[in-house]
Design an enzyme around this catalytic site. Sequence first.
Site, mmCIF file in Angstrom:
data_model
loop_
_atom_site.group_PDB
_atom_site.id
_atom_site.type_symbol
_atom_site.label_atom_id
_atom_site.label_comp_id
_atom_site.label_asym_id
_atom_site.label_seq_id
_atom_site.Cartn_x
_atom_site.Cartn_y
_atom_site.Cartn_z
ATOM 1 N N TYR A 187 0.853 -1.184 0.000
ATOM 2 C CA TYR A 187 0.000 0.000 0.000
ATOM 3 C C TYR A 187 0.888 1.233 0.000
ATOM 4 O O TYR A 187 1.791 1.354 0.833
ATOM 5 C CB TYR A 187 -0.882 -0.016 1.252
ATOM 6 C CG TYR A 187 -1.833 1.158 1.377
ATOM 7 C CD1 TYR A 187 -2.960 1.259 0.564
ATOM 8 C CD2 TYR A 187 -1.615 2.153 2.330
ATOM 9 C CE1 TYR A 187 -3.842 2.332 0.690
ATOM 10 C CE2 TYR A 187 -2.497 3.225 2.459
ATOM 11 C CZ TYR A 187 -3.599 3.298 1.637
ATOM 12 O OH TYR A 187 -4.463 4.352 1.769
ATOM 13 N N ASP A 282 9.272 2.546 -0.061
ATOM 14 C CA ASP A 282 8.242 3.232 0.715
ATOM 15 C C ASP A 282 8.486 2.855 2.178
ATOM 16 O O ASP A 282 8.103 1.776 2.627
ATOM 17 C CB ASP A 282 6.855 2.786 0.237
ATOM 18 C CG ASP A 282 5.733 3.389 1.071
ATOM 19 O OD1 ASP A 282 6.026 3.984 2.134
ATOM 20 O OD2 ASP A 282 4.561 3.250 0.672
ATOM 21 N N LYS A 310 4.682 9.031 9.243
ATOM 22 C CA LYS A 310 4.476 8.488 10.585
ATOM 23 C C LYS A 310 5.508 8.981 11.617
ATOM 24 O O LYS A 310 5.350 10.041 12.190
ATOM 25 C CB LYS A 310 4.436 6.960 10.519
ATOM 26 C CG LYS A 310 3.262 6.455 9.626
ATOM 27 C CD LYS A 310 3.062 4.990 9.718
ATOM 28 C CE LYS A 310 2.073 4.443 8.702
ATOM 29 N NZ LYS A 310 0.679 4.690 8.970
HETATM 30 N N1 HOZ Z 1 -3.869 3.077 6.128
HETATM 31 C C1 HOZ Z 1 -3.196 3.230 7.375
HETATM 32 C C2 HOZ Z 1 -2.752 1.910 7.908
HETATM 33 N N2 HOZ Z 1 -2.070 1.089 7.008
HETATM 34 C C3 HOZ Z 1 -3.989 4.026 8.381
HETATM 35 C C4 HOZ Z 1 -5.268 3.453 8.781
HETATM 36 C C5 HOZ Z 1 -6.072 4.371 9.715
HETATM 37 O O1 HOZ Z 1 -5.591 5.375 10.182
HETATM 38 O O2 HOZ Z 1 -7.209 4.033 9.947
#
Ligand code: HOZ
Length: 470
Positions: A187, A282, A310
């Site tokens: 992702y 990434d 993050k």
């Molecule tokens: N997409 C992020 C985790 N892989 C964040 C998910 C979230 O903050 O709900």
Amino acid sequence: MATAITGARVSCPPVLTQAAVRRRQRPSASVVRMTLVEEKKKAYTLQKSEEAFNAAKELMPGGVNSPVRAFKSVGGQPIVIDSVKGSHMWDIDGNEYIDYVGSWGPAIIGHADDEVLAALSETMKKGTSFGAPCLLENTLAEMVISAVPSIEMVRFVNSGTEACMAVLRLARAYTGREKVIKFEGCYHGHADPFLVKAGSGVATLGLPDSPGVPKAATYETLTSPYNDISTVESLFNANKGEIAAIILEPVVGNAGFIQPTPEFLTALRRLTEDNDALLIFDEVMTGFRLSYGGAQEYFKITPDLTTLGKIIGGGLPVGAYGGRREIMEMVAPAGPMYQAGTLSGNPLAMTAGIHTLKRLQEPGTYEYLDKITGELIQGILEAGKKAGHAISGGYIKGMFGFFFMDGPVYNFGDAKKSDTAKFAKFYQGMLREGVYFAPSQFEAGFTSLAHSAEDIQQTVAAAEKVFSTL
Ligand code: HOZ
């Protein structure tokens, strides 16, 4: 108050001080413990969370601002959070949890760290956003550049999605090519070109690639299973001179926790070099988590470009992309590739990032993360196996994951064989025991410097209990 006392005690009452009376009236310590445990169990309710979430569903799509939080794949009621501190969090019903999500990664030194909060209050006195250069940007940029092997110049943005979106544009601008290889289950945020066989919420919800993404936006996105070198070779052979870059999570965190095989990253580095394409790591999840220099330092493979997020924002919204100077100088206004942001490099995010990274520089940081995460995952796997469940998993420093299946898991195709129904039951059981994991089989877990040995012991004990009920 009159107390009915019978027998010899009436004829010979002891002389007691008031304090002793109070002590005598108290139940023994073990009774207190039992009562508290019982009360805690009885008191476990998510009534306020339920009310808040029902209201939220009328206000925001699915009641959330990011899909995985809605608990759709684990069922039950999402908990609505009131506060966080260290390794713990509290919901609005007053329930306490040991947290292994860490705001999806940023909280590596623990939530609401006192030093970070103090630094933020100081910075805030000068304002929250300048929309103009500030010294704090230089400080964090220097820290990132000296830490991450591939980064000679960096651009701060506001999220991992933004960083990946921009890095792809940069790779295309630099190479003059348009095709990109990504891996199934990885992702890279929710920008159009990456919503192809994506991980995270897309995998969690089992959604087909998203409607609304024009075919043209994903036409140049080629995919391969993770850890599959021969497919990547075939893609290069079939698209000679057309591939701008390979982008990947050097350790997958968005399809559950999946590690690269020892030869995979080396092969990708060689293939990109042989084909004049760029290698992009990434590291939004792995940056400053697998080691201070990220996965690239841990595996000793230097990509051309890197994305971060993050941890470098210490819990405030942030993202970054960086790499070799000659490539980064393509970015406007040094070069022609356009990318901009109103809140980019804002003093608050920079401050939280600086103080988080400072803490991570202290000796023993990654050894500690390694120790506690190892104990956690070993405890969970042993407890699961002892209770007769198929389970596999792993960890690197402060990042971990486990699947309800026999391993090894090399890619998303393997991960999908995990017993997600069992994971959901396990998840609900752990929540009731006061342990908060990511509400999806397809998300990695995170530990922090604030997690104590006691947290780990409690979690493993809870897992033993819950596994025996599945
Ligand atoms: N997409 C992020 C985790 N892989 C964040 C998910 C979230 O903050 O709900």
